[in-house]
Design a protein around this motif. Structure first.
Motif, PDB file in Angstrom:
ATOM      1  N   VAL A 288      -6.683 -17.905  -3.400  1.00 57.60           N
ATOM      2  CA  VAL A 288      -6.527 -16.957  -2.288  1.00 57.60           C
ATOM      3  C   VAL A 288      -5.260 -16.124  -2.493  1.00 57.60           C
ATOM      4  O   VAL A 288      -5.273 -14.901  -2.361  1.00 57.60           O
ATOM      5  CB  VAL A 288      -6.512 -17.699  -0.931  1.00 57.60           C
ATOM      6  N   ALA A 289      -4.164 -16.783  -2.836  1.00 61.84           N
ATOM      7  CA  ALA A 289      -2.912 -16.069  -3.099  1.00 61.84           C
ATOM      8  C   ALA A 289      -3.068 -15.144  -4.300  1.00 61.84           C
ATOM      9  O   ALA A 289      -2.551 -14.016  -4.298  1.00 61.84           O
ATOM     10  CB  ALA A 289      -1.779 -17.052  -3.336  1.00 61.84           C
ATOM     11  N   ALA A 290      -3.782 -15.585  -5.315  1.00 63.59           N
ATOM     12  CA  ALA A 290      -4.010 -14.745  -6.495  1.00 63.59           C
ATOM     13  C   ALA A 290      -4.791 -13.482  -6.115  1.00 63.59           C
ATOM     14  O   ALA A 290      -4.486 -12.390  -6.588  1.00 63.59           O
ATOM     15  CB  ALA A 290      -4.756 -15.533  -7.567  1.00 63.59           C
ATOM     16  N   GLY A 291      -5.773 -13.636  -5.243  1.00 69.61           N
ATOM     17  CA  GLY A 291      -6.545 -12.478  -4.794  1.00 69.61           C
ATOM     18  C   GLY A 291      -5.691 -11.491  -4.017  1.00 69.61           C
ATOM     19  O   GLY A 291      -5.810 -10.270  -4.202  1.00 69.61           O
ATOM     20  N   ARG A 292      -4.822 -12.000  -3.155  1.00 71.05           N
ATOM     21  CA  ARG A 292      -3.921 -11.118  -2.402  1.00 71.05           C
ATOM     22  C   ARG A 292      -2.980 -10.368  -3.343  1.00 71.05           C
ATOM     23  O   ARG A 292      -2.760  -9.167  -3.188  1.00 71.05           O
ATOM     24  CB  ARG A 292      -3.115 -11.912  -1.378  1.00 71.05           C
ATOM     25  N   LEU A 293      -2.444 -11.072  -4.329  1.00 71.83           N
ATOM     26  CA  LEU A 293      -1.553 -10.440  -5.294  1.00 71.83           C
ATOM     27  C   LEU A 293      -2.283  -9.384  -6.102  1.00 71.83           C
ATOM     28  O   LEU A 293      -1.760  -8.298  -6.352  1.00 71.83           O
ATOM     29  CB  LEU A 293      -0.944 -11.492  -6.223  1.00 71.83           C
ATOM     30  N   TRP A 294      -3.514  -9.653  -6.499  1.00 72.05           N
ATOM     31  CA  TRP A 294      -4.308  -8.694  -7.261  1.00 72.05           C
ATOM     32  C   TRP A 294      -4.533  -7.424  -6.438  1.00 72.05           C
ATOM     33  O   TRP A 294      -4.333  -6.314  -6.929  1.00 72.05           O
ATOM     34  CB  TRP A 294      -5.641  -9.320  -7.653  1.00 72.05           C
ATOM     35  N   GLU A 295      -4.950  -7.601  -5.193  1.00 70.13           N
ATOM     36  CA  GLU A 295      -5.196  -6.440  -4.326  1.00 70.13           C
ATOM     37  C   GLU A 295      -3.915  -5.642  -4.094  1.00 70.13           C
ATOM     38  O   GLU A 295      -3.939  -4.397  -4.129  1.00 70.13           O
ATOM     39  CB  GLU A 295      -5.792  -6.894  -2.998  1.00 70.13           C
ATOM     40  N   LEU A 296      -2.801  -6.310  -3.858  1.00 74.91           N
ATOM     41  CA  LEU A 296      -1.530  -5.627  -3.671  1.00 74.91           C
ATOM     42  C   LEU A 296      -1.148  -4.858  -4.934  1.00 74.91           C
ATOM     43  O   LEU A 296      -0.716  -3.706  -4.871  1.00 74.91           O
ATOM     44  CB  LEU A 296      -0.428  -6.624  -3.306  1.00 74.91           C
ATOM     45  N   SER A 297      -1.329  -5.476  -6.088  1.00 75.07           N
ATOM     46  CA  SER A 297      -1.006  -4.817  -7.353  1.00 75.07           C
ATOM     47  C   SER A 297      -1.840  -3.551  -7.554  1.00 75.07           C
ATOM     48  O   SER A 297      -1.338  -2.537  -8.002  1.00 75.07           O
ATOM     49  CB  SER A 297      -1.234  -5.783  -8.522  1.00 75.07           C
ATOM     50  N   GLU A 298      -3.122  -3.629  -7.212  1.00 74.20           N
ATOM     51  CA  GLU A 298      -3.981  -2.442  -7.314  1.00 74.20           C
ATOM     52  C   GLU A 298      -3.490  -1.325  -6.386  1.00 74.20           C
ATOM     53  O   GLU A 298      -3.453  -0.159  -6.790  1.00 74.20           O
ATOM     54  CB  GLU A 298      -5.434  -2.806  -6.980  1.00 74.20           C
ATOM     55  N   ARG A 299      -3.138  -1.675  -5.161  1.00 73.66           N
ATOM     56  CA  ARG A 299      -2.649  -0.660  -4.225  1.00 73.66           C
ATOM     57  C   ARG A 299      -1.345  -0.035  -4.706  1.00 73.66           C
ATOM     58  O   ARG A 299      -1.171   1.179  -4.651  1.00 73.66           O
ATOM     59  CB  ARG A 299      -2.453  -1.253  -2.832  1.00 73.66           C
ATOM     60  N   LEU A 300      -0.427  -0.867  -5.188  1.00 79.20           N
ATOM     61  CA  LEU A 300       0.872  -0.354  -5.604  1.00 79.20           C
ATOM     62  C   LEU A 300       0.811   0.484  -6.870  1.00 79.20           C
ATOM     63  O   LEU A 300       1.592   1.407  -7.043  1.00 79.20           O
ATOM     64  CB  LEU A 300       1.857  -1.522  -5.807  1.00 79.20           C
ATOM     65  N   THR A 301      -0.133   0.155  -7.758  1.00 78.28           N
ATOM     66  CA  THR A 301      -0.226   0.883  -9.023  1.00 78.28           C
ATOM     67  C   THR A 301      -1.254   2.011  -8.980  1.00 78.28           C
ATOM     68  O   THR A 301      -1.252   2.871  -9.839  1.00 78.28           O
ATOM     69  CB  THR A 301      -0.584  -0.048 -10.187  1.00 78.28           C
ATOM     70  N   GLY A 302      -2.121   1.982  -7.972  1.00 78.57           N
ATOM     71  CA  GLY A 302      -3.177   2.994  -7.900  1.00 78.57           C
ATOM     72  C   GLY A 302      -4.271   2.753  -8.931  1.00 78.57           C
ATOM     73  O   GLY A 302      -5.066   3.636  -9.205  1.00 78.57           O
ATOM     74  N   SER A 303      -4.317   1.555  -9.498  1.00 80.16           N
ATOM     75  CA  SER A 303      -5.326   1.216 -10.515  1.00 80.16           C
ATOM     76  C   SER A 303      -6.215   0.102  -9.993  1.00 80.16           C
ATOM     77  O   SER A 303      -5.719  -0.907  -9.510  1.00 80.16           O
ATOM     78  CB  SER A 303      -4.646   0.722 -11.801  1.00 80.16           C
ATOM     79  N   ALA A 304      -7.509   0.308 -10.105  1.00 85.77           N
ATOM     80  CA  ALA A 304      -8.446  -0.728  -9.717  1.00 85.77           C
ATOM     81  C   ALA A 304      -9.169  -1.209 -10.968  1.00 85.77           C
ATOM     82  O   ALA A 304      -9.875  -0.451 -11.621  1.00 85.77           O
ATOM     83  CB  ALA A 304      -9.453  -0.204  -8.709  1.00 85.77           C
TER      84      ALA A 304
END
Length: 60
Positions: free
Chosen positions: A42-58
């Motif tokens: 669950v924490a890994a998923g939150r970090l992944w989503e945050l990273s995508e938002r911050l970098t603009g990369s999905a």
């Protein structure tokens, strides 16, 4: 779980909840195991989503 944590050429065992305690970098008394927060999907998923938002990369 996607990846694994290894130690001593073996997959590290998760530290049981009853052994989890606060510890710092200077604490060398816990010799083996991986802390539950390090393999929390669950924490890994939150970090992944945050990273995508911050970098603009999905990446999916």
């Amino acid at each position: 779980m996607g990846g694994v944590y290894c130690e001593s050429v073996e997959v590290a065992r998760p530290v049981p909840d009853d052994e989890v305690r606060e510890w710092g970098i200077e604490d060398s008394t816990r010799l083996v195991g991986v802390m539950p927060y390090a393999i929390d999907p669950v924490a890994a998923g939150r970090l992944w989503e945050l990273s995508e938002r911050l970098t603009g990369s999905a990446i999916r």
